[in-house]
Scaffold this motif. Sequence first.
Motif, PDB file in Angstrom:
ATOM      1  N   TYR A 165       0.842  -1.205   0.000  1.00 28.89           N
ATOM      2  CA  TYR A 165       0.000   0.000   0.000  1.00 28.89           C
ATOM      3  C   TYR A 165       0.875   1.252   0.000  1.00 28.89           C
ATOM      4  O   TYR A 165       1.739   1.427   0.865  1.00 28.89           O
ATOM      5  N   GLU A 166       0.631   2.100  -0.961  1.00 31.73           N
ATOM      6  CA  GLU A 166       1.442   3.290  -1.159  1.00 31.73           C
ATOM      7  C   GLU A 166       1.317   4.263   0.012  1.00 31.73           C
ATOM      8  O   GLU A 166       0.215   4.546   0.481  1.00 31.73           O
ATOM      9  N   ARG A 167       2.480   4.738   0.480  1.00 30.78           N
ATOM     10  CA  ARG A 167       2.584   5.741   1.546  1.00 30.78           C
ATOM     11  C   ARG A 167       2.075   5.233   2.896  1.00 30.78           C
ATOM     12  O   ARG A 167       1.993   5.997   3.856  1.00 30.78           O
ATOM     13  N   ALA A 168       1.759   3.956   2.996  1.00 30.20           N
ATOM     14  CA  ALA A 168       1.263   3.425   4.272  1.00 30.20           C
ATOM     15  C   ALA A 168       2.437   3.080   5.187  1.00 30.20           C
ATOM     16  O   ALA A 168       3.506   2.667   4.730  1.00 30.20           O
ATOM     17  N   ASN A 169       2.220   3.229   6.494  1.00 25.21           N
ATOM     18  CA  ASN A 169       3.275   2.953   7.465  1.00 25.21           C
ATOM     19  C   ASN A 169       3.148   1.533   7.999  1.00 25.21           C
ATOM     20  O   ASN A 169       2.462   0.679   7.441  1.00 25.21           O
TER      21      ASN A 169
END
Length: 540
Positions: A288-292
């Motif tokens: 998932y993009e930009r997910a931490n």
Amino acid sequence: MFFRTVATSAAILVALAVTGAVAGPAWEPEPVTEHLHLATASTAIGGADPDAGEPGDFEVRETAVTIPLADGREVGGLLREPVEAGADADRPGIVFVHGAGTGKASDAFTLAATALASAGITTLVPDKRLDNYSTRHRDYEQMARDYAWSVRYLREVPGVDPDDVGLYAESEGAWVSPVMMVDDPRLAFQILVSAPVVPPRQQAAYAVDNYLRNTDVPGGVFRAIPRAVGMKLPGGGFEYADFDVRPWLREQEDPILAVFGTNDASMPLEQGTRELLADADDVTVRFYERANHGINVETPGGLVLHPDFARDVADWVLGLPATASAPPQVAGAQPAQLYLAAPVPQPHWYGDGDWLVRMVVTAGALLVVGPLLLGGVAVASGVTRRRSGRPGARLARGLRAPLTGLAVGSVATMLGLAAYLGAVARLALDYEKNALVVQGGWIAVRLLGLVAVVAAALLLNRVRDRRMSVADRGPAGAVRADPVPSDAVRPEPPDTARPEPHRPRRVAVAVVSTGFWVTVLGATALLVTLAYWGAYQLGI
């Protein structure tokens, strides 16, 4: 004198640098040369049932429950159930397994557990059992047995299909859930969120390396990674640091959904994916993009779950078994892992945590005892001489200032290094940069260390000069016959009007000499320890 001090300082610096370098181990992580090729940027689940529920379809009933464990113990938990019409048939259930940063059901997995329940899946978040869980001691196989009671509880909840109960494990929990899957073949599926896959020690070293690189620390700081993460920590314990979950992954046959956030710097995203694909069957992976680490993304209103995450998990669970092996197998945003997580080099015996602690504590004690001996004898000598004219003893001229500089400088450098590493750790964990702290702090530590080395050089030269002068002075060039056991000590001249035997003076000289060398030994031990941790490496 100036050039001799510079030369001696340089020699000491080189000696400390070489000592630190050869003490080992070094840190040379292997770069990732071949990256994953993702089928598509979309995280949508292949084979999903278009008629299955989605997050928001049902209202959620939340109930606090008590879950019995073995030996009469119990933990609390939060049960979330879909309650609207159409949610009464047997439905899947999910038990959540905590990561290292969570323990209470009321504080963990709230968004994910609620979203999945609103899609038609009953979720149970138990409290983590904490009486047998600590930083020093963690038994993942025992934790699996404890969480198994939550699985048993959920299977008995009305409306839950007991043969369609699975696990949602986050971070550290991904070392626990594979054990549960093997222990209980009836479990139907497993969702691994930010799974390390590699053993804890390897993951910790990888995370520290990644955090430090993002913080732009000087190269020398990386030397501390294998020496801190690889050593046996003070007081023992931490056996779980080398726990390997892969044997359990190889034994299970149920489908796995593994999800990662591309902004998660603590996990070896690509490497973990490759090992999962190699070790287990029916693995579906989503990035998932930009997910931490928690699959949260930053928004103007704060951190929220990635908007596609709960939908994808619900589609995968509700679509089983069709979704278990449906393409695309690996999809989402492209991850970027720079270095491989690998076995951490082990320090030699002198890098053992207990030995290092004893070294620093002993050095500190010596730096307390030495000055106390010097100060006590100095005071006693002054008082005695004023009152009775008896001779005393004191440090030879020119030694007090460099000795003080060496002692204070070594302690200040050690404290400065500890403060610097603490500040860098805070920046790294917050994934922030601060050149003033990171670069300026490192230069400050190195300068403090240089002050201690220059003081040591001055002290060494002056002790050597003192030895030469003692050998050269005397009537007609004869060697001085004063009963002086150390060239660092100068007896005070006796009062000729009131002569005293040599014995009291010998005792005073011996005590001052002991205080001097005890102080030097304590400071030297700190300098060697600082060299081990990289404070005296060559270059910045």
